[in-house]
Design an enzyme around this catalytic site. Structure first.
Site: not given
Ligand code: CAA
Length: 240
Positions: A177-178, A82, A84, A14, A180, A144, A86, A147
């Site tokens: 932002p959502g 900007n 940042g 970004i 991206i 997060q 994670t 974050y």
């Molecule tokens: N709500 C509820 N439960 C959830 C969930 C949610 N949103 N996401 C995952 N779970 C559950 C899973 O279903 C799983 O349950 P089961 O074991 O019963 O199946 C449990 O939680 C563990 O999930 P993971 O296997 O994913 O756990 P992990 O430890 O391997 O990983 C994590 C955890 C690192 C947080 C991973 O889920 C992840 O990377 N998530 C995405 C986080 C994200 O959106 N980051 C954004 C980065 S980009 C950014 O931040 C830019 C911006 O501004 C938008």
């Protein structure tokens, strides 16, 4: 003379799109970056935009870096916070270091850059500060707490500093932002990302340029009456 704009984390994702857009708008842009020398060199060669390396989480480095830009390029009239990082993980797996680093860089960076540049903006009676928040600072996000807390903090920081800048010609706004299409989002595990994209009403990730257009407006003369606001650019994923 062209106004000088600093974009932190400006050489990739970004930040890069913001730099290119502000340059096209007629600003003299300086892209700050924190780590990747190779990418920064390539960015500068491709865009003709100057780069300066310092850690935005380091208070003194921001004061020194911005003083140097002022001396070599001119007074800084626009700051786009900007930069940042994670360090995602559920709370029970998140280390204290993961918490601290995200707070230090994502939120601390905004304070450090404002400390370096806001006083000069006040004195000159004109300035633009745009802070890049996040949908996840508005809505929270599983995995997060660090974050989301830092980005949510950015939204509060923006509204507080906007009140201080209003009478002295300095606007302070945020963009949230959502998801991206950047390296940061690409790092989210694919099955998780698929589920997230499925919930975006427009049905796709955003493009960095779509954020840059918002920054461009907020930095323009036309946006002089816009301050303390948060512009959500998220494909309808969170309506706030
Ligand atoms: N709500 C509820 N439960 C959830 C969930 C949610 N949103 N996401 C995952 N779970 C559950 C899973 O279903 C799983 O349950 P089961 O074991 O019963 O199946 C449990 O939680 C563990 O999930 P993971 O296997 O994913 O756990 P992990 O430890 O391997 O990983 C994590 C955890 C690192 C947080 C991973 O889920 C992840 O990377 N998530 C995405 C986080 C994200 O959106 N980051 C954004 C980065 S980009 C950014 O931040 C830019 C911006 O501004 C938008």
């Amino acid at each position: 003379m062209a106004r000088v704009a600093i974009v932190t984390g400006g050489t990739r994702g970004i930040g890069r799109a913001i730099c290119e857009r502000l340059k096209a708008d007629g600003f003299t842009v300086v892209a700050n970056y924190g780590g990747n020398d190779e990418k920064a060199k390539q960015f500068s060669a491709e865009t003709g935009i100057a780069v300066r390396k310092w850690d935005v989480g380091d208070h003194q480095a921001c004061l020194d870096g911005c003083a140097k830009v002022t001396e070599e390029v001119g007074p800084v009239e626009v700051v786009v916070n900007n930069a940042g990082i994670t360090r995602d993980g559920t709370l029970h797996k998140m280390s204290f270091d993961d918490w601290n680093e995200v707070m230090r860089i994502n939120l601390g960076g905004c304070f450090n850059m404002a400390k370096a540049c806001f006083p000069g903006m006040r004195e000159r009676g004109w300035g633009r500060i745009v802070n890049i928040g996040s949908i996840n600072g508005q809505a929270g996000q599983y995995g997060q707490v660090n974050y989301a807390a830092a980005k949510s903090g950015i939204h509060g920081f923006t509204k507080a500093l906007a009140q201080e800048g209003a009478r002295v010609g300095v606007t302070v706004n945020a963009i949230a932002p959502g998801y991206i299409d950047t390296d940061m989002v690409a790092a989210v595990p694919e099955p998780v990302l698929e589920k997230i994209v499925a919930k975006i009403p427009v049905g796709r990730l955003g493009q960095a340029e779509e954020i840059a257009r918002g920054v461009s407006f907020l930095c323009s003369e036309d946006a002089g009456f816009v301050t303390g606001s948060t512009m959500s650019i998220n494909g309808g994923q969170h309506m706030y």
